[in-house]
Design a protein around this motif. Structure first.
Motif, PDB file in Angstrom:
ATOM      1  N   ALA A 277      10.933  13.926  13.397  1.00  0.00           N
ATOM      2  CA  ALA A 277      12.255  13.967  12.761  1.00  0.00           C
ATOM      3  C   ALA A 277      12.800  12.563  12.553  1.00  0.00           C
ATOM      4  N   LEU A 278      12.614  11.686  13.553  1.00  0.00           N
ATOM      5  CA  LEU A 278      13.050  10.305  13.425  1.00  0.00           C
ATOM      6  C   LEU A 278      12.262   9.593  12.336  1.00  0.00           C
ATOM      7  N   ALA A 279      10.952   9.781  12.324  1.00  0.00           N
ATOM      8  CA  ALA A 279      10.112   9.138  11.317  1.00  0.00           C
ATOM      9  C   ALA A 279      10.511   9.571   9.917  1.00  0.00           C
ATOM     10  N   GLN A 280      10.770  10.850   9.736  1.00  0.00           N
ATOM     11  CA  GLN A 280      11.186  11.349   8.424  1.00  0.00           C
ATOM     12  C   GLN A 280      12.557  10.810   8.025  1.00  0.00           C
ATOM     13  N   GLN A 281      13.448  10.653   9.010  1.00  0.00           N
ATOM     14  CA  GLN A 281      14.769  10.081   8.722  1.00  0.00           C
ATOM     15  C   GLN A 281      14.639   8.647   8.222  1.00  0.00           C
ATOM     16  N   LEU A 282      13.789   7.846   8.874  1.00  0.00           N
ATOM     17  CA  LEU A 282      13.595   6.461   8.458  1.00  0.00           C
ATOM     18  C   LEU A 282      13.003   6.390   7.047  1.00  0.00           C
ATOM     19  N   ALA A 283      12.036   7.254   6.775  1.00  0.00           N
ATOM     20  CA  ALA A 283      11.440   7.280   5.440  1.00  0.00           C
ATOM     21  C   ALA A 283      12.476   7.675   4.392  1.00  0.00           C
TER      22      ALA A 283
ATOM     23  N   GLU B 226      15.744   7.219   4.562  1.00  0.00           N
ATOM     24  CA  GLU B 226      16.693   6.120   4.366  1.00  0.00           C
ATOM     25  C   GLU B 226      16.165   5.128   3.338  1.00  0.00           C
ATOM     26  N   LEU B 227      14.875   4.858   3.405  1.00  0.00           N
ATOM     27  CA  LEU B 227      14.258   3.947   2.438  1.00  0.00           C
ATOM     28  C   LEU B 227      14.216   4.576   1.047  1.00  0.00           C
ATOM     29  N   GLN B 228      13.807   5.826   0.966  1.00  0.00           N
ATOM     30  CA  GLN B 228      13.679   6.488  -0.330  1.00  0.00           C
ATOM     31  C   GLN B 228      15.019   6.658  -1.027  1.00  0.00           C
ATOM     32  N   GLN B 229      16.071   6.889  -0.272  1.00  0.00           N
ATOM     33  CA  GLN B 229      17.380   7.160  -0.854  1.00  0.00           C
ATOM     34  C   GLN B 229      18.166   5.898  -1.192  1.00  0.00           C
ATOM     35  N   ALA B 230      17.695   4.760  -0.732  1.00  0.00           N
ATOM     36  CA  ALA B 230      18.416   3.508  -1.001  1.00  0.00           C
ATOM     37  C   ALA B 230      18.272   3.108  -2.464  1.00  0.00           C
ATOM     38  N   THR B 231      19.373   2.718  -3.054  1.00  0.00           N
ATOM     39  CA  THR B 231      19.324   2.157  -4.405  1.00  0.00           C
ATOM     40  C   THR B 231      19.280   0.630  -4.354  1.00  0.00           C
ATOM     41  N   THR B 232      19.637   0.066  -3.216  1.00  0.00           N
ATOM     42  CA  THR B 232      19.540  -1.370  -2.960  1.00  0.00           C
ATOM     43  C   THR B 232      19.265  -1.535  -1.463  1.00  0.00           C
ATOM     44  N   ALA B 233      18.475  -2.540  -1.106  1.00  0.00           N
ATOM     45  CA  ALA B 233      18.177  -2.771   0.312  1.00  0.00           C
ATOM     46  C   ALA B 233      18.396  -4.236   0.661  1.00  0.00           C
ATOM     47  N   VAL B 234      18.976  -4.471   1.833  1.00  0.00           N
ATOM     48  CA  VAL B 234      19.168  -5.814   2.380  1.00  0.00           C
ATOM     49  C   VAL B 234      18.540  -5.813   3.763  1.00  0.00           C
ATOM     50  N   LEU B 235      17.453  -6.572   3.908  1.00  0.00           N
ATOM     51  CA  LEU B 235      16.677  -6.573   5.138  1.00  0.00           C
ATOM     52  C   LEU B 235      16.689  -7.968   5.742  1.00  0.00           C
TER      53      LEU B 235
ATOM     54  N   ALA C 190       3.102   7.152  -0.061  1.00  0.00           N
ATOM     55  CA  ALA C 190       4.435   7.260  -0.657  1.00  0.00           C
ATOM     56  C   ALA C 190       5.029   5.877  -0.889  1.00  0.00           C
ATOM     57  N   ARG C 191       5.606   5.662  -2.063  1.00  0.00           N
ATOM     58  CA  ARG C 191       6.216   4.381  -2.433  1.00  0.00           C
ATOM     59  C   ARG C 191       7.698   4.467  -2.072  1.00  0.00           C
ATOM     60  N   LEU C 192       8.010   4.142  -0.840  1.00  0.00           N
ATOM     61  CA  LEU C 192       9.337   4.415  -0.299  1.00  0.00           C
ATOM     62  C   LEU C 192      10.443   3.583  -0.932  1.00  0.00           C
ATOM     63  N   LEU C 193      10.095   2.437  -1.504  1.00  0.00           N
ATOM     64  CA  LEU C 193      11.098   1.573  -2.159  1.00  0.00           C
ATOM     65  C   LEU C 193      10.733   1.334  -3.625  1.00  0.00           C
ATOM     66  N   GLU C 194      10.126   2.304  -4.262  1.00  0.00           N
ATOM     67  CA  GLU C 194       9.629   2.106  -5.619  1.00  0.00           C
ATOM     68  C   GLU C 194      10.728   1.606  -6.556  1.00  0.00           C
ATOM     69  N   GLY C 195      10.587   0.357  -7.020  1.00  0.00           N
ATOM     70  CA  GLY C 195      11.533  -0.227  -7.957  1.00  0.00           C
ATOM     71  C   GLY C 195      12.879  -0.579  -7.370  1.00  0.00           C
ATOM     72  N   THR C 196      13.060  -0.438  -6.067  1.00  0.00           N
ATOM     73  CA  THR C 196      14.361  -0.685  -5.443  1.00  0.00           C
ATOM     74  C   THR C 196      14.621  -2.177  -5.305  1.00  0.00           C
ATOM     75  N   PRO C 197      15.719  -2.688  -5.879  1.00  0.00           N
ATOM     76  CA  PRO C 197      16.069  -4.098  -5.666  1.00  0.00           C
ATOM     77  C   PRO C 197      16.287  -4.359  -4.173  1.00  0.00           C
TER      78      PRO C 197
END
Length: 213
Positions: A75-81, A83-92, A120-127
């Protein structure tokens, strides 16, 4: 859809990487005050060390036969995945520790991989803005050229595996003023800090403009 902000520093309020990440995020949230921000601080709230093994084994086990620990880890692993998939922008903001990524970052990456379908491309095209800070200097001609085993690894994960549209922000010599052995580099370190801060602000503004578009 949301902005994903991930930190991994163990330095708390003294974190150089988090300070740069804040500059990026401020530009984003000033331009888009209603944008939800999902925050995960891996250094302050580390992921369970045993979760990755439980998720991997649990994923290969029939659902009815999984242990409670395996269910929780998956469940935790799926939540982390997600979060990445649903992001439209990421700051790491992921500083260099001991010449590589920290154990906290490695756990996060491993769990996210375990929580998504293979390939799975979790950040596909995500700025995505990646902030990397280093206490010393690792550039060409320095004694520790080639000792940074973090940045290229992160590129492989974020870009090659997950498909992020990556902008890299780097700052070196963050230990100048802390480690007396580096005092002679004070002027250079100040220039590097200023350059990194400018790059963070510019990157944040560019990401904000892309969200608006």
């Amino acid at each position: 859809m949301s902005i994903l902000r991930v930190d991994s520093s163990i330095q708390g309020d003294n974190s150089a990487s988090s300070a740069l990440g804040d500059l990026v995020l401020t530009e984003l949230t000033t331009a888009h005050p209603d944008a939800p921000v999902v925050r995960r601080h891996l250094g302050r709230d580390p992921l369970p060390a045993e979760a990755w093994a439980s998720a991997v084994v649990g994923g290969a086990t029939a659902e009815t036969d999984r242990t409670d620990a395996q269910h929780q880890a998956l469940a935790l692993a799926q939540q982390l995945a997600e979060e990445l998939q649903q992001a439209t922008t990421a700051v790491l903001a992921l500083p260099l520790y001991n010449f590589g990524v920290s154990q906290h970052v490695k756990s996060w990456i491993d769990l996210a991989l375990a929580g998504a379908p293979q390939g799975a491309r979790l950040l596909e095209g995500t700025p995505t803005a990646l902030v990397v800070t280093r206490g010393g200097a690792y550039g060409a001609g320095t004694p520790r050229e080639g000792w940074d085993h973090s940045t290229d690894y992160l590129r492989r994960i974020l870009v090659d595996l997950w498909g992020a549209d990556l902008t890299l922000i780097e700052r070196e010599f963050t230990l100048v003023g802390i480690n007396p052995a580096l005092d002679e580099f004070a002027e250079l370190a100040a220039m590097m800090r200023k350059s990194a801060e400018e790059a963070a602000i510019e990157t944040g503004a560019a990401l904000a403009a892309r969200r608006a578009a």
